[in-house]
Design a protein around this motif. Structure first.
Motif, PDB file in Angstrom:
ATOM      1  N   GLU A  42       0.825  -1.213   0.000  1.00  0.00           N
ATOM      2  CA  GLU A  42       0.000   0.000   0.000  1.00  0.00           C
ATOM      3  C   GLU A  42       0.858   1.261   0.000  1.00  0.00           C
ATOM      4  N   GLY A  82       3.726   1.626  -1.389  1.00  0.00           N
ATOM      5  CA  GLY A  82       4.255   1.828  -2.736  1.00  0.00           C
ATOM      6  C   GLY A  82       5.730   1.492  -2.846  1.00  0.00           C
ATOM      7  N   SER A  85      -2.987   5.255  -1.648  1.00  0.00           N
ATOM      8  CA  SER A  85      -2.440   4.422  -2.718  1.00  0.00           C
ATOM      9  C   SER A  85      -3.319   4.546  -3.960  1.00  0.00           C
TER      10      SER A  85
END
Length: 199
Positions: free
Chosen positions: A56, A58, A140
């Motif tokens: 989430e 990244g 996200s």
């Protein structure tokens, strides 16, 4: 091949490596923010695996690139635009702003259904809210997409069907119930996005 016992530490190390061009204090701040987000997310959602939490957040490269761009358009040592006080950075709108813009205007338009300006302003503010949500660093890509679908696309489609369909029941009661259901959807989605935001 050796696997790590602490994926979170490996993730933070990767971010630190990728962000090595950042000033030391900014890099420490970034790592502290990420570590805090990981801890808070795991405490609030214990059923979520550490891999999902890190996913989430990244890619470490993308996080480092964003931090570098915010620190001075990717140029090490370059002052932020507007000097030291210009740390209200690009993409750093407070997370409450898009959520309020996606929900409150619909409430106002529902309260004043016969005022054309209320409907127009509601649509305009909700579009701006969706754009701010999409450009925010607090969520996200999956959260942004879900948020826009549930707060902008789905209600707009439902309203269009309601207005143009001849099968819709007439009267104020069905319209009020539809407005309440839409408002519940918007508020629920906003609450979900608020709980899932990044620090």
């Amino acid at each position: 091949m050796k696997t790590s016992a602490d994926p979170a530490r490996d993730y933070l190390s990767a971010v630190e490596r990728e962000a090595s061009a950042l000033p030391a204090d900014r890099r420490r701040e970034l790592l502290a923010d990420l570590a805090e987000h990981i801890e808070v997310t795991r405490a609030e959602r214990p059923h979520v695996t550490i891999g999902e939490v890190l996913s989430e957040l990244g890619d470490p490269r993308a996080i480092a690139a964003t931090a570098l761009a915010e620190a001075g358009d990717g140029v090490v040592g370059a002052p932020a635009r507007g000097g030291a006080d210009a740390r209200v950075r690009r993409g750093k709108v407070h997370p409450l702003v898009p959520l309020l813009m996606l929900t409150v205007p619909f409430l106002v338009a529902s309260v004043f259904p016969h005022v054309p300006a209320a409907g127009f302003c509601s649509t305009l503010f909700r579009v701006i809210g969706a754009v701010l949500l999409c450009t925010s660093v607090h969520w996200s890509t999956v959260q942004k997409t879900t948020g826009v679908l549930l707060t902008a696309v789905l209600p707009t489609l439902a309203i269009s069907v309601w207005i143009w369909s001849s099968a819709v029941p007439s009267g104020d009661t069905p319209a009020n119930l539809a407005n309440l259901a839409t408002l519940a959807l918007l508020a629920g989605t906003a609450a979900w996005l608020w709980r899932g935001r990044r620090a």
